[in-house]
Design a protein around this motif. Structure first.
Motif, PDB file in Angstrom:
ATOM      1  N   LEU A 201       0.816  -1.218   0.047  1.00 52.41           N
ATOM      2  CA  LEU A 201       0.209  -0.001  -0.056  1.00 52.41           C
ATOM      3  C   LEU A 201       0.752   1.174  -0.071  1.00 52.41           C
ATOM      4  O   LEU A 201       0.424   2.195  -0.486  1.00 52.41           O
ATOM      5  N   PRO A 202       1.926   1.252   0.757  1.00 49.25           N
ATOM      6  CA  PRO A 202       2.744   2.420   0.677  1.00 49.25           C
ATOM      7  C   PRO A 202       3.211   2.929  -0.650  1.00 49.25           C
ATOM      8  O   PRO A 202       3.237   4.210  -1.230  1.00 49.25           O
ATOM      9  N   LEU A 203       3.401   1.822  -1.481  1.00 50.58           N
ATOM     10  CA  LEU A 203       3.845   2.174  -2.946  1.00 50.58           C
ATOM     11  C   LEU A 203       2.694   2.544  -3.781  1.00 50.58           C
ATOM     12  O   LEU A 203       2.770   3.381  -4.696  1.00 50.58           O
ATOM     13  N   ALA A 204       1.602   2.192  -3.566  1.00 47.80           N
ATOM     14  CA  ALA A 204       0.226   2.531  -4.225  1.00 47.80           C
ATOM     15  C   ALA A 204       0.324   4.224  -3.813  1.00 47.80           C
ATOM     16  O   ALA A 204      -0.168   4.913  -4.528  1.00 47.80           O
ATOM     17  N   PHE A 205       0.336   4.407  -2.550  1.00 43.48           N
ATOM     18  CA  PHE A 205       0.218   5.846  -1.956  1.00 43.48           C
ATOM     19  C   PHE A 205       1.268   6.791  -2.827  1.00 43.48           C
ATOM     20  O   PHE A 205       0.935   7.929  -3.121  1.00 43.48           O
ATOM     21  N   TYR A 206       2.522   6.227  -2.798  1.00 41.08           N
ATOM     22  CA  TYR A 206       3.496   7.020  -3.509  1.00 41.08           C
ATOM     23  C   TYR A 206       3.004   7.384  -5.010  1.00 41.08           C
ATOM     24  O   TYR A 206       3.235   8.286  -5.492  1.00 41.08           O
ATOM     25  N   HIS A 353      10.796   2.359 -11.272  1.00 42.10           N
ATOM     26  CA  HIS A 353      11.943   2.418 -10.261  1.00 42.10           C
ATOM     27  C   HIS A 353      12.152   4.102  -9.883  1.00 42.10           C
ATOM     28  O   HIS A 353      12.588   4.007  -8.667  1.00 42.10           O
ATOM     29  N   LEU A 354      12.257   4.928 -10.730  1.00 36.83           N
ATOM     30  CA  LEU A 354      12.467   6.123 -10.364  1.00 36.83           C
ATOM     31  C   LEU A 354      11.557   6.926  -9.334  1.00 36.83           C
ATOM     32  O   LEU A 354      11.650   7.657  -8.530  1.00 36.83           O
ATOM     33  N   LEU A 355      10.287   6.511  -9.643  1.00 38.81           N
ATOM     34  CA  LEU A 355       9.176   6.992  -8.600  1.00 38.81           C
ATOM     35  C   LEU A 355       9.409   6.487  -7.174  1.00 38.81           C
ATOM     36  O   LEU A 355       9.333   7.304  -6.361  1.00 38.81           O
ATOM     37  N   ASN A 356       9.771   5.228  -7.159  1.00 39.24           N
ATOM     38  CA  ASN A 356       9.781   4.900  -5.894  1.00 39.24           C
ATOM     39  C   ASN A 356      11.217   5.596  -5.218  1.00 39.24           C
ATOM     40  O   ASN A 356      11.344   5.791  -4.101  1.00 39.24           O
ATOM     41  N   PHE A 357      12.323   5.664  -6.105  1.00 37.14           N
ATOM     42  CA  PHE A 357      13.609   6.008  -5.679  1.00 37.14           C
ATOM     43  C   PHE A 357      13.299   7.411  -4.862  1.00 37.14           C
ATOM     44  O   PHE A 357      13.953   7.589  -3.794  1.00 37.14           O
ATOM     45  N   PHE A 358      12.482   8.438  -5.797  1.00 41.07           N
ATOM     46  CA  PHE A 358      12.562   9.936  -4.964  1.00 41.07           C
ATOM     47  C   PHE A 358      11.461  10.050  -4.172  1.00 41.07           C
ATOM     48  O   PHE A 358      11.425  10.965  -3.579  1.00 41.07           O
ATOM     49  N   SER A 359      10.202   9.199  -4.137  1.00 37.30           N
ATOM     50  CA  SER A 359       9.123   9.289  -3.339  1.00 37.30           C
ATOM     51  C   SER A 359       9.546   9.299  -1.962  1.00 37.30           C
ATOM     52  O   SER A 359       8.950  10.179  -1.093  1.00 37.30           O
ATOM     53  N   PHE A 360      10.527   8.408  -1.570  1.00 35.15           N
ATOM     54  CA  PHE A 360      10.630   8.229  -0.112  1.00 35.15           C
ATOM     55  C   PHE A 360      11.328   9.562   0.351  1.00 35.15           C
ATOM     56  O   PHE A 360      10.895  10.013   1.570  1.00 35.15           O
ATOM     57  N   SER A 361      12.259  10.027  -0.306  1.00 38.67           N
ATOM     58  CA  SER A 361      12.931  11.371   0.332  1.00 38.67           C
ATOM     59  C   SER A 361      12.252  12.355   0.296  1.00 38.67           C
ATOM     60  O   SER A 361      11.932  13.363   1.188  1.00 38.67           O
ATOM     61  N   ARG A 362      11.514  12.679  -0.751  1.00 35.07           N
ATOM     62  CA  ARG A 362      10.256  13.880  -0.833  1.00 35.07           C
ATOM     63  C   ARG A 362       9.209  13.890   0.378  1.00 35.07           C
ATOM     64  O   ARG A 362       9.387  14.837   0.873  1.00 35.07           O
ATOM     65  N   TRP A 363       8.813  12.518   0.577  1.00 31.26           N
ATOM     66  CA  TRP A 363       7.436  12.747   1.518  1.00 31.26           C
ATOM     67  C   TRP A 363       8.174  12.577   2.878  1.00 31.26           C
ATOM     68  O   TRP A 363       7.550  13.119   3.926  1.00 31.26           O
ATOM     69  N   LEU A 364       9.517  12.112   3.108  1.00 31.52           N
ATOM     70  CA  LEU A 364      10.221  12.344   4.330  1.00 31.52           C
ATOM     71  C   LEU A 364      10.241  13.809   4.788  1.00 31.52           C
ATOM     72  O   LEU A 364       9.671  14.140   5.824  1.00 31.52           O
ATOM     73  N   PHE A 365      10.693  14.648   3.865  1.00 29.62           N
ATOM     74  CA  PHE A 365      10.996  15.937   4.315  1.00 29.62           C
ATOM     75  C   PHE A 365       9.608  16.877   4.062  1.00 29.62           C
ATOM     76  O   PHE A 365       9.776  17.690   5.008  1.00 29.62           O
ATOM     77  N   ILE A 366       8.612  16.434   3.194  1.00 30.40           N
ATOM     78  CA  ILE A 366       7.438  17.267   3.488  1.00 30.40           C
ATOM     79  C   ILE A 366       6.536  16.786   4.855  1.00 30.40           C
ATOM     80  O   ILE A 366       6.168  17.806   5.573  1.00 30.40           O
ATOM     81  N   GLY A 367       6.800  15.570   5.271  1.00 27.92           N
ATOM     82  CA  GLY A 367       6.559  15.385   6.674  1.00 27.92           C
ATOM     83  C   GLY A 367       7.112  16.102   7.865  1.00 27.92           C
ATOM     84  O   GLY A 367       6.572  16.836   8.838  1.00 27.92           O
ATOM     85  N   LEU A 368       8.407  16.507   7.494  1.00 30.76           N
ATOM     86  CA  LEU A 368       9.184  17.018   8.682  1.00 30.76           C
ATOM     87  C   LEU A 368       8.868  18.858   8.274  1.00 30.76           C
ATOM     88  O   LEU A 368       8.794  19.487   9.415  1.00 30.76           O
ATOM     89  N   ALA A 369       8.514  19.257   7.241  1.00 30.52           N
ATOM     90  CA  ALA A 369       8.045  20.525   6.940  1.00 30.52           C
ATOM     91  C   ALA A 369       6.903  20.788   7.667  1.00 30.52           C
ATOM     92  O   ALA A 369       6.568  21.719   8.223  1.00 30.52           O
ATOM     93  N   THR A 370       5.877  19.883   7.728  1.00 32.23           N
ATOM     94  CA  THR A 370       4.623  20.210   8.329  1.00 32.23           C
ATOM     95  C   THR A 370       4.793  19.996   9.962  1.00 32.23           C
ATOM     96  O   THR A 370       4.095  20.571  10.646  1.00 32.23           O
ATOM     97  N   PHE A 403       4.692   7.663   8.735  1.00 34.54           N
ATOM     98  CA  PHE A 403       4.188   6.335   8.749  1.00 34.54           C
ATOM     99  C   PHE A 403       4.442   5.527   7.272  1.00 34.54           C
ATOM    100  O   PHE A 403       5.059   4.503   7.437  1.00 34.54           O
ATOM    101  N   THR A 404       4.047   6.336   6.360  1.00 32.65           N
ATOM    102  CA  THR A 404       4.260   5.917   4.923  1.00 32.65           C
ATOM    103  C   THR A 404       5.622   5.653   4.749  1.00 32.65           C
ATOM    104  O   THR A 404       6.081   4.559   3.896  1.00 32.65           O
ATOM    105  N   VAL A 405       6.280   6.650   5.087  1.00 34.84           N
ATOM    106  CA  VAL A 405       7.821   6.740   4.718  1.00 34.84           C
ATOM    107  C   VAL A 405       8.643   5.271   5.340  1.00 34.84           C
ATOM    108  O   VAL A 405       9.350   4.512   4.968  1.00 34.84           O
TER     109      VAL A 405
END
Length: 486
Positions: A201-206, A353-370, A403-405
């Motif tokens: 499911l996390p990959l579906a959300f990504y 593969h690129l989609l999963n590769f960058f999604s982790f970092s992006r949503w980690l830092f968006i979570g940190l921003a909020t 949590f998704t990360v």
């Protein structure tokens, strides 16, 4: 003779166009396959699409408040810097430059190339080298335009936003017509629990969140917005609601015309849809989709160049990239910096593969921003923001992101580990270059050495020079006397 700065040229309409143009791009035309593949069924995939839209709205509202609290451009970077400090902001900048942004741009560029060539090779797949060549040509065209003029980039974004909505309408209308005629066979057993795999499911959300990504773009150009306190919340709310409705109807249209196997087997879902529903539009819709991707590339370059510009101004990036073209008023060095990395990723990369590769970092830092929004509220209770969201919005958004990360490590450990390693590689760079501070003893030693070098040492050499000159003169006199005597 005038001061050189980035002018306020982003009106409400242009802000709305920037958000629509950044969100509606390659995602809705390539992500349905990724969402369906990792959610397992039609019903659960639609739930994921709606949840991603709701989550995007929460994030957009948080960023709207941050944009009214913090008056600088820079998006995620400046919000993390102002709320959580320089280390996490530099790690974001490091990951964004080397992983998130080039991979994101490569995904959109590859989608642009694929849809641009699809009509010429249908029903066969377009050759991969040709797709990559056209992808790079499209990216370089947008790069040149953003280097040339802010006004023309904004105008292009407005025009392409209309094209994007037209492309969605060409998918939604025939799908709704078939659904109204009773074609509901593809929705039988829509919620098949046997095909649901929770760790996927996390990959579906990504994949779904990638399609919605872009709701934060106004935060990158905050200093260039006209009346930002009013226009940021207004543009965010209207654009995100528009995209949620459009995406839900588009996915229902996909499933009405195409079965699950067709969606999973198609590298370009929108083209397969047109081949099945409207053969007369077979050469039109792919071009509209390609133009949608073109607009997303334009919005991405437009906004990320501002992040590099602000980071240079804050002292965490080379000063060259805080420079502005003296006549064009564009951040030219910052715009051009991404070109080699995006070129490399387009040449060697694969979309999913690129989609999963960058999604982790992006949503980690968006979570940190909020998370930073919560911290900023606690630290500055006296600050009255003109736009404020209920506390449960940033809290729930932050928890879901983190949590998704965390869950994604179980879903795709290889690509996520690469992304995590990329983030960690910024630690030694930060401490060796950005944060390095000399001890007091070293400072004193440096001060003494500097004082000696600039004050004592010249006088010492001057004295030594006079002494040696005097001795040399005496020696010459002695030699001359001996010569005369001889």
């Amino acid at each position: 003779e005038e001061a050189i700065f980035l002018r306020k040229k982003i009106t409400l309409l242009r802000a709305f166009s920037l958000l629509i143009g950044s969100m509606v791009g390659s995602g809705i035309f390539i992500s349905p396959k990724g969402v369906l593949e990792n959610s397992g069924s039609v019903g659960f995939s639609l739930v994921v699409w709606f949840s991603c839209g709701l989550l995007s709205m929460f994030g957009a509202l948080c960023y709207a408040e941050l944009g009214t609290r913090i008056t600088k451009s820079g998006g995620h970077y400046i919000y993390i810097l102002e709320t959580l400090g320089p280390l996490p902001s530099f790690l974001f900048l490091w990951a964004e430059f080397f992983a998130i942004r080039p991979a994101n741009s490569a995904v959109v560029s590859l989608a642009f190339g694929r849809y641009m060539l699809e009509p010429f090779f249908a029903p066969c797949a377009a050759p991969v080298p040709a797709v990559k060549l056209v992808s790079l040509l499209g990216y370089y065209t947008v790069l040149t335009l953003n280097s040339w003029s802010v006004t023309w980039s904004a105008r292009l974004q407005t025009a392409l936003s209309v094209v994007k909505l037209l492309a969605l309408a060409l998918i939604i209308v025939p799908g709704m017509m078939l659904l109204a005629q009773g074609h509901t066979e593809n929705f039988q057993d829509a919620f098949d629990r046997q095909s649901l795999v929770l760790d996927k499911l996390p990959l579906a959300f990504y994949a779904g969140m990638f399609a919605y990504s872009g709701w934060f773009q106004t935060s990158f150009v905050r200093e260039e917005l006209v009346k930002p306190e009013r226009n940021i919340p207004l543009a965010v709310i209207v654009s995100v609601i528009t995209v949620i409705v459009g995406y839900m109807l588009t996915n229902v249209s996909y499933y009405t015309v195409l079965g699950t196997q067709d969606v999973l087997a198609s590298p370009a879902v929108a083209v397969s849809f047109v081949q099945r529903a409207f053969r007369s539009l077979i050469s039109v819709l792919p071009v509209l989709v390609a133009l949608s991707c073109f607009g997303t590339m334009n919005g991405g370059i437009f906004t990320f160049s501002r992040t590099l510009f602000v980071a240079s101004r804050e002292g965490q990036w080379p000063p060259l990239f805080s420079m502005i073209h003296i006549r064009r008023h564009t951040p030219l060095p910052a715009v051009m910096l991404m070109f080699p990395l995006v070129t490399a990723m387009v040449c060697i990369g694969d979309i999913y593969h690129l989609l999963n590769f960058f999604s982790f970092s992006r949503w980690l830092f968006i979570g940190l921003a909020t998370l930073g929004l919560i911290v900023h509220r606690h630290r500055h209770p006296e600050l009255r923001s003109p736009f404020k969201v209920p506390l449960f919005v940033p809290v729930s958004f932050t928890i879901i992101c983190l949590f998704t990360v965390a869950m994604s490590f179980y879903s795709d450990p290889v690509n996520i580990s690469i992304g995590f390693t990329m983030v960690l590689s910024g630690f030694p760079v930060y401490y060796l270059i950005i944060h390095r501070q000399m001890s007091d003893r070293c400072r004193n030693l440096f001060s003494v050495s500097q004082d000696f070098l600039w004050t004592k040492l010249p006088s010492f050499f001057s004295t030594l020079s006079d002494y040696l000159t005097h001795k040399l003169q005496l020696l010459l006199e002695v030699v001359q006397q001996e010569i005369k005597t001889y």
